[in-house]
Design a protein around this motif. Structure first.
Motif, PDB file in Angstrom:
ATOM      1  N   GLN A 233     156.742 -20.870 -22.485  1.00 38.16           N
ATOM      2  CA  GLN A 233     157.914 -19.083 -23.092  1.00 38.16           C
ATOM      3  C   GLN A 233     157.310 -19.840 -24.946  1.00 38.16           C
ATOM      4  O   GLN A 233     157.306 -18.867 -25.582  1.00 38.16           O
ATOM      5  N   ALA A 234     157.455 -20.947 -25.400  1.00 37.09           N
ATOM      6  CA  ALA A 234     157.936 -21.395 -26.755  1.00 37.09           C
ATOM      7  C   ALA A 234     156.383 -21.301 -27.369  1.00 37.09           C
ATOM      8  O   ALA A 234     155.930 -20.060 -28.486  1.00 37.09           O
ATOM      9  N   ALA A 235     154.992 -21.205 -26.211  1.00 34.33           N
ATOM     10  CA  ALA A 235     153.517 -20.556 -26.924  1.00 34.33           C
ATOM     11  C   ALA A 235     153.728 -19.167 -26.601  1.00 34.33           C
ATOM     12  O   ALA A 235     153.100 -18.125 -27.529  1.00 34.33           O
ATOM     13  N   SER A 236     154.625 -18.460 -25.922  1.00 34.31           N
ATOM     14  CA  SER A 236     154.744 -17.590 -25.813  1.00 34.31           C
ATOM     15  C   SER A 236     154.723 -16.483 -26.736  1.00 34.31           C
ATOM     16  O   SER A 236     154.574 -15.912 -27.559  1.00 34.31           O
ATOM     17  N   THR A 240     153.306 -14.015 -29.484  1.00 29.76           N
ATOM     18  CA  THR A 240     154.484 -12.587 -29.748  1.00 29.76           C
ATOM     19  C   THR A 240     154.491 -13.339 -31.412  1.00 29.76           C
ATOM     20  O   THR A 240     154.588 -12.023 -32.399  1.00 29.76           O
ATOM     21  N   ALA A 241     154.923 -13.429 -32.044  1.00 34.67           N
ATOM     22  CA  ALA A 241     155.519 -13.681 -33.465  1.00 34.67           C
ATOM     23  C   ALA A 241     154.532 -13.813 -34.534  1.00 34.67           C
ATOM     24  O   ALA A 241     153.997 -13.410 -35.860  1.00 34.67           O
ATOM     25  N   ALA A 242     153.006 -14.057 -34.388  1.00 33.24           N
ATOM     26  CA  ALA A 242     151.885 -13.947 -34.725  1.00 33.24           C
ATOM     27  C   ALA A 242     151.529 -12.614 -35.229  1.00 33.24           C
ATOM     28  O   ALA A 242     151.304 -12.074 -35.359  1.00 33.24           O
TER      29      ALA A 242
END
Length: 254
Positions: A233-236, A240-242
């Motif tokens: 979830q953190a990697a996703s 998404t943020a980038a």
């Protein structure tokens, strides 16, 4: 590890309590778990930075307290270099090594770019009055030191934790060279680095909560599976943020 417990001086509770697991020769075991779970304590017992309060740590049936310390090499997150030449920093693990052996270890640790940029190559002084290296470069030199030692057991506290992407890629490649044919015990902070481990031991509050391969632990739907879901979830979220940041930048330029 046979029923190992460690209580630090002045502490009310043990850092690890009744921990048992085994690592087959030539295999890789990863220690994972929440912060404060006992990973670093367990890893530190092998090169004897600490000794057990009870239980035993054995290598080939020999208690580590009676073992030749040269059987273990280690690379931690924060490594220090001496105010000496690059060659002498690498040679610290094997004082009798020749310059050619030092160069070979540096090359295996993906340090060729470091050597090339230093004014006197491996004879360049580091630290005060000499050249300075970035954190990721220091980690690669530490890996060269461990490679030169040639110990059959390697303890790794994930050295890529604070590296930039370029250095992380080089460090991972150097890891592969260091681990080849050796028994590796690694502390993992990024779960992506342990997927291929032969065995994963999940430590929580000083005790072994789960153990198995990545697939086995996911199927158990326990703590490791929860940690893996949070990691994904953190990697996703980062991706998404980038992507969102790139879209905003592009929109602003337009």
């Amino acid at each position: 590890f046979e029923d190992v417990s460690v209580t630090y001086e002045g502490a009310e509770a043990p850092a690890v309590s009744h921990v048992s697991f085994s690592v087959s020769a030539g295999s890789t075991l990863a220690l994972v778990g929440p912060s404060g779970g006992g990973k670093s304590t367990c890893a530190s017992l092998i090169p004897r930075f600490w000794d057990v309060s009870s239980g035993r740590v054995l290598v080939g049936g020999v208690d580590v307290r009676e073992m030749d310390p040269h059987q273990v090499a280690f690379v931690f997150q924060t490594n220090q270099l001496f105010r000496q030449t690059l060659a002498d920093n690498v040679r610290a693990s094997k004082p009798t090594a020749t310059d050619d052996e030092v160069r070979a270890a540096l090359s295996a640790a993906k340090c060729d770019d470091i050597v090339a940029k230093l004014p006197q190559g491996i004879n360049t002084m580091l630290g005060a009055g000499g050249a300075y290296l970035s954190g990721g470069e220091v980690q690669r030199v530490a890996l060269a030191r461990a490679i030169l030692k040639g110990a059959p057991i390697v303890v790794l506290d994930e050295a890529t934790a604070f590296a930039d992407p370029e250095n992380e890629a080089l460090i991972q490649r150097a890891f592969s060279k260091l681990a080849a044919g050796r028994t590796v015990i690694m502390i993992a902070h990024r779960l992506s680095t342990v997927v291929g481990a032969d065995q994963i031991v999940v430590l929580n509050q000083g005790s072994v909560q789960e153990s198995g391969t990545h697939a086995e632990l996911l199927s158990q739907e326990g703590l490791y599976a929860k940690m893996w879901a949070e990691y994904e979830q953190a990697a996703s979220w980062k991706i998404t943020a980038a992507t969102a940041d790139a879209a905003v930048t592009k929109g602003g330029e337009a």
